[in-house]
Design a protein around this motif. Sequence first.
Motif, PDB file in Angstrom:
ATOM      1  N   ALA A 214      33.962  33.015  39.581  1.00 23.92           N
ATOM      2  CA  ALA A 214      32.336  32.691  39.502  1.00 23.92           C
ATOM      3  C   ALA A 214      32.015  33.971  40.534  1.00 23.92           C
ATOM      4  N   THR A 215      32.204  35.168  40.209  1.00 21.88           N
ATOM      5  CA  THR A 215      31.672  36.160  40.957  1.00 21.88           C
ATOM      6  C   THR A 215      31.226  37.248  39.977  1.00 21.88           C
ATOM      7  N   GLN A 216      29.888  37.875  40.532  1.00 20.93           N
ATOM      8  CA  GLN A 216      29.510  39.190  39.824  1.00 20.93           C
ATOM      9  C   GLN A 216      30.160  40.480  40.050  1.00 20.93           C
ATOM     10  N   VAL A 217      30.785  41.033  39.409  1.00 21.70           N
ATOM     11  CA  VAL A 217      31.737  42.030  39.867  1.00 21.70           C
ATOM     12  C   VAL A 217      30.917  43.571  39.399  1.00 21.70           C
ATOM     13  N   CYS A 218      30.879  44.400  40.374  1.00 19.89           N
ATOM     14  CA  CYS A 218      30.167  45.838  39.964  1.00 19.89           C
ATOM     15  C   CYS A 218      31.270  46.770  39.912  1.00 19.89           C
ATOM     16  N   LEU A 219      31.475  47.395  38.769  1.00 18.19           N
ATOM     17  CA  LEU A 219      32.657  48.353  38.425  1.00 18.19           C
ATOM     18  C   LEU A 219      32.106  49.557  37.941  1.00 18.19           C
TER      19      LEU A 219
ATOM     20  N   PHE B 136      38.713  39.601  35.355  1.00 18.08           N
ATOM     21  CA  PHE B 136      39.502  38.067  35.733  1.00 18.08           C
ATOM     22  C   PHE B 136      38.629  37.801  36.595  1.00 18.08           C
ATOM     23  N   ILE B 137      38.177  38.500  37.679  1.00 16.85           N
ATOM     24  CA  ILE B 137      37.353  37.932  38.730  1.00 16.85           C
ATOM     25  C   ILE B 137      36.087  37.165  38.347  1.00 16.85           C
ATOM     26  N   GLN B 138      35.489  38.161  37.424  1.00 20.59           N
ATOM     27  CA  GLN B 138      34.100  37.979  36.873  1.00 20.59           C
ATOM     28  C   GLN B 138      34.029  36.526  35.862  1.00 20.59           C
ATOM     29  N   GLN B 139      35.221  36.354  35.195  1.00 22.29           N
ATOM     30  CA  GLN B 139      35.366  35.439  34.264  1.00 22.29           C
ATOM     31  C   GLN B 139      35.628  33.998  34.818  1.00 22.29           C
TER      32      GLN B 139
ATOM     33  N   GLY C 164      43.884  36.134  32.567  1.00 17.37           N
ATOM     34  CA  GLY C 164      45.045  36.449  33.380  1.00 17.37           C
ATOM     35  C   GLY C 164      46.454  36.880  32.819  1.00 17.37           C
ATOM     36  N   ALA C 165      46.722  36.703  31.684  1.00 14.02           N
ATOM     37  CA  ALA C 165      47.906  37.425  31.094  1.00 14.02           C
ATOM     38  C   ALA C 165      47.635  38.685  30.877  1.00 14.02           C
ATOM     39  N   ALA C 166      46.304  39.176  30.573  1.00 16.80           N
ATOM     40  CA  ALA C 166      46.147  40.583  30.415  1.00 16.80           C
ATOM     41  C   ALA C 166      46.109  41.428  31.695  1.00 16.80           C
ATOM     42  N   LEU C 167      45.692  40.766  32.775  1.00  7.53           N
ATOM     43  CA  LEU C 167      45.820  41.148  33.979  1.00  7.53           C
ATOM     44  C   LEU C 167      47.400  41.333  34.588  1.00  7.53           C
ATOM     45  N   GLN C 168      48.267  40.539  34.148  1.00  8.60           N
ATOM     46  CA  GLN C 168      49.469  40.815  34.487  1.00  8.60           C
ATOM     47  C   GLN C 168      50.155  41.636  33.891  1.00  8.60           C
ATOM     48  N   TRP C 169      49.789  41.732  32.574  1.00 11.87           N
ATOM     49  CA  TRP C 169      50.575  42.796  31.792  1.00 11.87           C
ATOM     50  C   TRP C 169      49.954  44.342  32.309  1.00 11.87           C
ATOM     51  N   ALA C 170      48.844  44.316  32.480  1.00 12.48           N
ATOM     52  CA  ALA C 170      48.278  45.602  33.007  1.00 12.48           C
ATOM     53  C   ALA C 170      48.835  45.967  34.376  1.00 12.48           C
ATOM     54  N   ILE C 171      49.120  44.920  35.149  1.00  7.73           N
ATOM     55  CA  ILE C 171      49.906  45.306  36.529  1.00  7.73           C
ATOM     56  C   ILE C 171      51.402  45.632  36.289  1.00  7.73           C
ATOM     57  N   TYR C 172      51.958  45.006  35.171  1.00  4.64           N
ATOM     58  CA  TYR C 172      53.310  45.528  34.801  1.00  4.64           C
ATOM     59  C   TYR C 172      53.396  46.898  34.287  1.00  4.64           C
TER      60      TYR C 172
ATOM     61  N   ILE D 255      44.047  29.709  39.021  1.00  4.66           N
ATOM     62  CA  ILE D 255      43.968  30.834  40.034  1.00  4.66           C
ATOM     63  C   ILE D 255      45.161  31.048  41.008  1.00  4.66           C
ATOM     64  N   SER D 256      46.109  30.356  40.669  1.00  2.14           N
ATOM     65  CA  SER D 256      47.372  30.463  41.730  1.00  2.14           C
ATOM     66  C   SER D 256      48.189  31.367  41.077  1.00  2.14           C
ATOM     67  N   GLU D 257      49.073  31.556  41.945  1.00  2.00           N
ATOM     68  CA  GLU D 257      50.089  32.719  41.638  1.00  2.00           C
ATOM     69  C   GLU D 257      50.755  32.462  40.267  1.00  2.00           C
ATOM     70  N   GLU D 258      51.112  30.979  40.060  1.00  3.15           N
ATOM     71  CA  GLU D 258      51.912  30.845  38.848  1.00  3.15           C
ATOM     72  C   GLU D 258      50.966  30.483  37.826  1.00  3.15           C
TER      73      GLU D 258
END
Length: 600
Positions: free
Chosen positions: A417-422, A411-414, A574-582, A563-566
């Motif tokens: 506007a940030t290059q993520v190293c993981l 989500f951060i990379q897409q 973002g939906a994939a992130l929300q489901w992964a956190i759940y 990028i807001s909480e809602e």
Amino acid sequence: MLKGALVLYYFFALDQPLWAQDDVTAAAITPQDCSLDCIRQGGPGCEYCRITRADVRKALGFNSLQAFGSCIPWPCFKLLGEEDPKICQHYVQAPNDVKVEVVNELNPKSDAIVVSWKPSYYGIAFLRGFQVSLQALGGSSVACQLFLFHRNLSLPASHAEMVYKSDPFPGLPLGSQYAVTVMALPVPEEWERFYRSKIFSTRSCAEKNGLEQCKKDWYPKHIEVQQEGTAITVTFNLAPPNLGIRSYFSLCYANGKKKYTDITPNSSKNKTHHSYQLNDLQEGTNYTCEIAANEVDAVRKTFSVQVMHIQNGGSSTRSVTPSLALMIPLCLAVVAIIVVLLFALIRRRTRLQITNLDIKPDLIKQHKESGTQEEVTSLQRNRLTPPRLLICYSSTDGPAHVKAVMQLGAFIQQHMATQVCLDLWNSLSVAEEGSMAWHCRQIRESDFILVICSQGLNHRPQPPQGGDDGEEVDRELVFGSNTFSSNAAVQLIGEEVGRAKTRGQDLSKYMAAIFEYSKETDIPTELRLVSHYMLPRDLQLLFSHLHGVALHRPGCYLKVNHISEEGFTELPAGAALQWAIYEARMAMTAKRHHYAEGGD
């Protein structure tokens, strides 16, 4: 041997006079003029020598180098290894910190550059020299420079901090891209880490000579737009006479329609400015216009034109009878009285309701008067590349937590506007370098470091003991591959934070975060000094930290779309992130219940 010869297929540059360098520092080592005999015998004054084409021709006994394509493969073996072949059989790591520096070039149409680098301390005792090649991207032009140490030289590891420089590469056309490669010698067979490459661009004509001296790069700087009735007048500054620009063009577009205008100024009337008309534009429409010199690949200047509505001045008058003239003000007065009475009644009821609810109306009024407004902002355009963010985490909390970390990185990379190293995305590099070495290099090269804190990271479990074939050991083998390197990386980050805090340095590079299923007590003590966030609630704060964008200003606040909480769940990532956190929260809850019931 043939494979190595093909890999090292470079070209030697002809002997050329050297440019004087006024910016050579005391720590920089520049090439010397010395003979091959001096290099082979190890005489004084032969520490770092340039090898010319004449030297190569003399060493090989050829009148031309066409047999090797104007170059020779493996120069160490050909020039130093005949007497002692062992001198060219050791592994030497690629150089570090390759930099390109522009030096003075009298020709206004070209640049000259000097390449500098530092040797690696891996194999530095066996280092015999360097070969620097320069190649135009998308072209075939290549230049090559060879530098050798004398055969008796053995550099200590401390010499890895010394800076070596090449001779200048002159005559590079402006506005061109090149790839420079610095190769450490010798290069044994089946060894791949012997070179370091860097892509760079020469300066544009405007950067070197100024905008007023460049026909291709020139564009109007001063544009003024005036509207008189239905006509739009645009005034702009003309190009200098020495550029020979005689005509210009303008292009305006809005709602899928374009308006093209040819412009041919009369230099006899005004040599500095010219005005032209934009006709047949629709009223009440905002146009985006471009103006440029009528030249191939000319730079265009963009400006906006807002066409106002033109109101008709005339209005028909109607005769009004005296009785009607008297009735209209009376009716208006009656209507005004009724409106005032209704407003007073509604206001009284509202006050009574507010009083019953024990709410202070003054606070509500103050809140309404100080209501904030949304404002649109853009990221800084002076940054050439997006910020580089390293995400560290622990895998001891199970695959659900690891999946949440991976979805956060995506989500951060897409969308931030940030290059993520993981490490999950760089498994080959991690396997090649080793997990700890990979983390150390990323910590050094990243602009920001985000540590995802969790219960497993804070507890730092011991490595599994051998001899147990149970399910728990298998789980540790699957999910614990980076556990100890991550914990060590977190300890290293904590030490860096402590040193920076002691020296009063900026701590903005380091951040800590927890998902909503973790607790703030899961943040290690050494990371309590840095900014920490709750995700996904604080995604906007994290965005502000990464890009230096102020989210709040006096009288307004900045809202980042999606990028807001809602709003972040409106995006697929973002939906994939929300489901992964759940899923991770459910897994963590089940794990806590299991341990609470006395499970192993």
